[in-house]
Write an enzyme that holds these catalytic residues in place. Structure first.
Site, mmCIF file in Angstrom:
data_model
loop_
_atom_site.group_PDB
_atom_site.id
_atom_site.type_symbol
_atom_site.label_atom_id
_atom_site.label_comp_id
_atom_site.label_asym_id
_atom_site.label_seq_id
_atom_site.Cartn_x
_atom_site.Cartn_y
_atom_site.Cartn_z
ATOM 1 N N ARG A 140 -12.109 -48.297 7.685
ATOM 2 C CA ARG A 140 -13.373 -48.799 7.151
ATOM 3 C C ARG A 140 -13.410 -50.310 7.044
ATOM 4 O O ARG A 140 -14.397 -50.865 6.574
ATOM 5 C CB ARG A 140 -13.616 -48.176 5.778
ATOM 6 C CG ARG A 140 -13.700 -46.662 5.847
ATOM 7 C CD ARG A 140 -13.870 -46.063 4.458
ATOM 8 N NE ARG A 140 -13.968 -44.626 4.562
ATOM 9 C CZ ARG A 140 -13.158 -43.762 3.925
ATOM 10 N NH1 ARG A 140 -12.204 -44.224 3.146
ATOM 11 N NH2 ARG A 140 -13.313 -42.472 4.066
ATOM 12 N N GLY A 200 -4.596 -38.404 2.405
ATOM 13 C CA GLY A 200 -4.024 -37.153 2.875
ATOM 14 C C GLY A 200 -3.671 -36.164 1.804
ATOM 15 O O GLY A 200 -2.944 -35.200 2.051
ATOM 16 N N ASP A 323 -11.070 -32.822 -8.202
ATOM 17 C CA ASP A 323 -11.015 -33.823 -7.128
ATOM 18 C C ASP A 323 -11.823 -35.069 -7.478
ATOM 19 O O ASP A 323 -12.538 -35.621 -6.653
ATOM 20 C CB ASP A 323 -11.510 -33.222 -5.809
ATOM 21 C CG ASP A 323 -11.280 -34.144 -4.618
ATOM 22 O OD1 ASP A 323 -10.235 -34.798 -4.569
ATOM 23 O OD2 ASP A 323 -12.162 -34.210 -3.739
ATOM 24 N N LYS A 350 -15.686 -41.223 -8.825
ATOM 25 C CA LYS A 350 -16.387 -39.995 -8.459
ATOM 26 C C LYS A 350 -17.001 -39.279 -9.653
ATOM 27 O O LYS A 350 -18.002 -38.575 -9.520
ATOM 28 C CB LYS A 350 -15.424 -39.034 -7.777
ATOM 29 C CG LYS A 350 -15.188 -39.249 -6.298
ATOM 30 C CD LYS A 350 -14.367 -38.099 -5.743
ATOM 31 C CE LYS A 350 -14.068 -38.242 -4.273
ATOM 32 N NZ LYS A 350 -13.299 -37.083 -3.760
#
Length: 712
Positions: A140, A200, A323, A350
């Site tokens: 990015r 990952g 998450d 998030k």
């Protein structure tokens, strides 16, 4: 090794660079000012040498030639077409030259005034990444320091390139290539050190961040974010402390905690701040017996810049089971709060809360929700911990619907902070999902295939509102919304704020817009003929202020673009084959134009296709696990890999099997030799069924009102 460099003739490159350097005085950028000085938060903004421009990562520029009175005259100076592949990347600009990476970390150097390409460096990732072609999608952003450009790769290399010649300066392998990992974030050069992590944690991994000497590439230090096997001892006291917050045999799963995006730096105290990702597996019961805070997952960690020694941490979601990464960009600022000047860091992770934290002590100052939040009622300022809603942990054998989703209230797409307006500008999303526990037979992920340890159903369920997106201006001192602009899609681009009191953002519908930083009034727009999620930058070259942004999608949102729904993706022209991937550069008085928006081709006729509903669900499941990351949820291609519904290859079994099992690795298509004939045929049937539905054969597949995202 593994690299190709393409250059212009030397005299041409020298002439172009001389032209650019000759005009670098329009905003006070004289010979005494170095690009290194441009990394300071109080620099004049002539360059944009790092991901957030400066050490503080504010995504703010002090340039003001483009302001609320002149922005209406902004026009296209030049454009450059890019090949198929990831283009969701931010450029940097140093002394009139743009540098950016597209596809699989292919780095370009381009004259910022003319758009003339100076050189291209290809690390040939497709030839060496192997199975890790399944896990990532390109980077990015890149970084600059003392004549070198730095980039990470999908196979885990950190590469330094000579900025003048485009030749390799040095390369370091940052993790074991056999790990299920990739680098997607931009390197950060902080005080002569290049810092990089990796992603990952939807597979077995133990996260860490590493510092390398920017000149030589020598490793300086490494900080692990979760503890390893206690029987092998601990690297430092921080890991020994963290181990007391885990239970069971977490190290067999790795623990997660990847540092895949946010890194900031305070040169005054030589402190590095970085955000830590979510755990693996997501489910707290599976990885840690449902016990403990599990440090340092979902944390902001401060370490000494020279040694990597732990200073402090703040954990946003103790014992995370949803998450909720804390890897969104960290931005440093000096704010006046309750009559006192405070050195703070800000993050909108998030989980839906905007955090303001004392960056010297790590103490929480304030935290409030900037979007609807249902997993927690508030953040307790006395303890710094969230007050979770009853049942939010979906551990009673029942599903629970929560906002925001793991797809984030705010993801990697950077927000911006303007010291002039005092506001934070957040590319926000409101997206509800339903969680439930996995089957009793759950096993850790293997072969780079995601299995998060939780079932999640996303997209608008019956009776629920669809996901929405917005640009939210937020006052971090009062913790209140200043203004809001709603968008037709929940996924939209990163943000740039400027001293001209202008805020720039691109959107999925293909519109690049400028807003008043004070009240959100739209001041200007440009039809880019392509979706945008990359953050724009602004810089000075040839005595003028330029604004640059890249169009086109990458694998930033591999599966959840399906939450737009098939009709939505067709509406915005997101077909990977025809999607326009370009570098667009704007200047006041620019007169450039773009060709019309391309139209996606229809799916080919398939006269031999027969409806076999019993094969649809097995095919959908296998496609989601093995193919969805690149080819899109529900086989609705929208990012870098082809939309298989529009391809004739699935109709020919021999060709399909050859490509899937054998791969086309130089082009980024990995091998899947482990797929047996039955699974391959199920996937092939599913693709053909989705193509049939696109042609109007509604009986070929369930209708689009079904949930648009299922992750296990």
């Amino acid at each position: 090794m593994f690299a190709k460099v393409r250059r212009l003739p030397l005299l041409t490159a020298i002439a172009v660079t001389t032209l650019a350097l000759g005009g670098c005085n329009g905003f006070g950028f004289g010979g005494a000012t170095t690009p290194e000085a441009q990394l300071q938060d109080d620099s004049n903004g002539a360059d944009w040498p790092g991901y957030g421009r400066t050490y503080g990562q504010q995504h703010y520029s002090p340039l003001h030639e483009v302001d609320q009175t002149t922005v209406h005259s902004l026009g296209l100076a030049w454009s450059m077409d890019l090949p198929l592949g990831n283009s969701a990347t931010q450029p940097i600009a140093v002394r009139g030259v743009l540098y950016f990476a597209t596809g699989l970390s292919v780095v370009h150097a381009v004259d910022a005034v003319s758009g003339k390409e100076l050189w291209v460096y290809d690390p040939e990732v497709g030839k060496v990444a192997g199975l890790n072609l399944r896990t990532g999608w390109g980077v990015r952003g890149v970084a600059w320091w003392q004549g070198k450009v730095y980039v990470g790769t999908q196979d885990g290399r950190l590469i330094a390139i000579d900025a003048k010649t485009g030749k390799l300066a040095w390369s370091q392998q940052t993790y074991d290539p056999n790990m299920a990992a990739y680098i997607s974030g931009a390197p950060r050069v902080l005080g002569g050190r290049v810092l990089i992590g990796y992603g990952g944690s939807n597979g077995v991994s133990r996260g860490y961040i590493t510092a390398y000497d920017a000149v030589s590439g020598k490793q300086l230090w490494r900080f692990y974010t979760v503890p390893g096997d206690p029987s092998k001892g601990f690297e430092n006291k921080a890991m020994e402390m963290a181990a007391r917050t885990w239970s069971g045999e977490w190290w067999k799963y790795g623990g997660g905690g990847d540092v895949w995006n946010s890194i900031a730096y305070d040169p005054a105290s030589d402190t590095v701040y970085f955000g830590v990702g979510s755990p693996y597996p997501w489910n707290h019961k599976l990885r840690s017996q449902g016990k403990g805070d599990n440090l340092f997952i979902d944390s902001i960690v401060a370490v000494d810049g020279k040694t990597g020694t732990y200073k402090w941490h703040y954990q946003t979601v103790p014992g995370d089971t949803w998450d909720f990464d804390a890897t969104m960009d960290i931005e440093l600022a000096d704010l006046k709060i309750d009559g006192k000047h405070r050195k703070v860091l800000m993050q909108a992770p998030k989980n839906g809360f905007l955090y303001v934290i004392d960056r010297e002590t790590g103490k929480l100052i304030s935290a409030e929700p900037y979007v609807p939040v249902t997993w927690a009622s508030k953040i307790d300022l006395a303890t710094g911990r969230p007050v979770e809603m009853p049942g939010a942990r979906y551990d009673q054998g029942k599903g629970v619907s929560l906002s925001p989703s793991p797809l984030a209230a705010h993801n990697w797409l950077p927000m911006a902070f303007s010291p002039k307006s005092g506001l934070v500008y957040i590319p926000a999303a409101d997206f509800k999902v339903t969680f439930s526990e996995p089957s009793p037979s759950w096993k850790p992920a293997t072969d780079r295939n995601t299995d998060a340890g939780a079932n999640m159903i996303g997209g608008p369920l019956i009776g629920e509102k669809p996901p929405t997106g917005a640009l939210i201006a937020w006052n971090p001192v009062t913790q209140k919304q200043a203004w809001r602009v709603d968008h037709p899609t929940y996924l939209n681009g990163g943000v740039l704020a400027t001293a001209g009191d202008v805020v720039f953002q691109g959107t999925i519908d293909g519109t690049f817009k400028a807003y008043s930083a004070r009240d959100g009034e739209q001041l200007w727009s440009f039809d880019t003929r392509a979706p945008m999620i990359a953050p724009p930058i602004t810089y000075e070259a040839g005595g003028k202020q330029y604004v640059t942004v890249l169009t086109g999608l990458g694998m930033a949102y591999p599966k959840n673009l399906g939450a737009l729904g098939g009709p939505g993706i067709e509406r915005w022209g997101l077909d990977p084959r025809t999607q326009a991937r370009r570098v667009l550069t704007f200047v006041i008085g620019g007169k450039g134009t773009l060709p019309p928006r391309p139209v996606a081709p229809p799916p080919p006729e398939d006269k031999t296709f027969k409806v076999e509903q019993a094969r649809f669900l097995p095919g959908a499941t296998a496609f989601n696990v093995h193919c969805g990351d690149c080819h899109g949820s529900m086989a609705v291609g929208s990012t870098q890999a082809p939309d298989l519904r529009r391809s004739p290859i699935p109709q020919d079994r021999a060709s399909f099997v050859q490509i899937v099992r054998g791969g086309i690795e130089p082009a980024g298509m990995p091998k899947f030799p482990e797929l047996d004939d039955g699974k391959l045929d199920d996937i092939r049937y599913y693709i053909r069924a989705q193509a049939a539905q696109l042609r109007g054969q509604a009986a070929a597949a369930p209708n689009r009102s079904a949930p648009s995202l299922i992750i296990k």
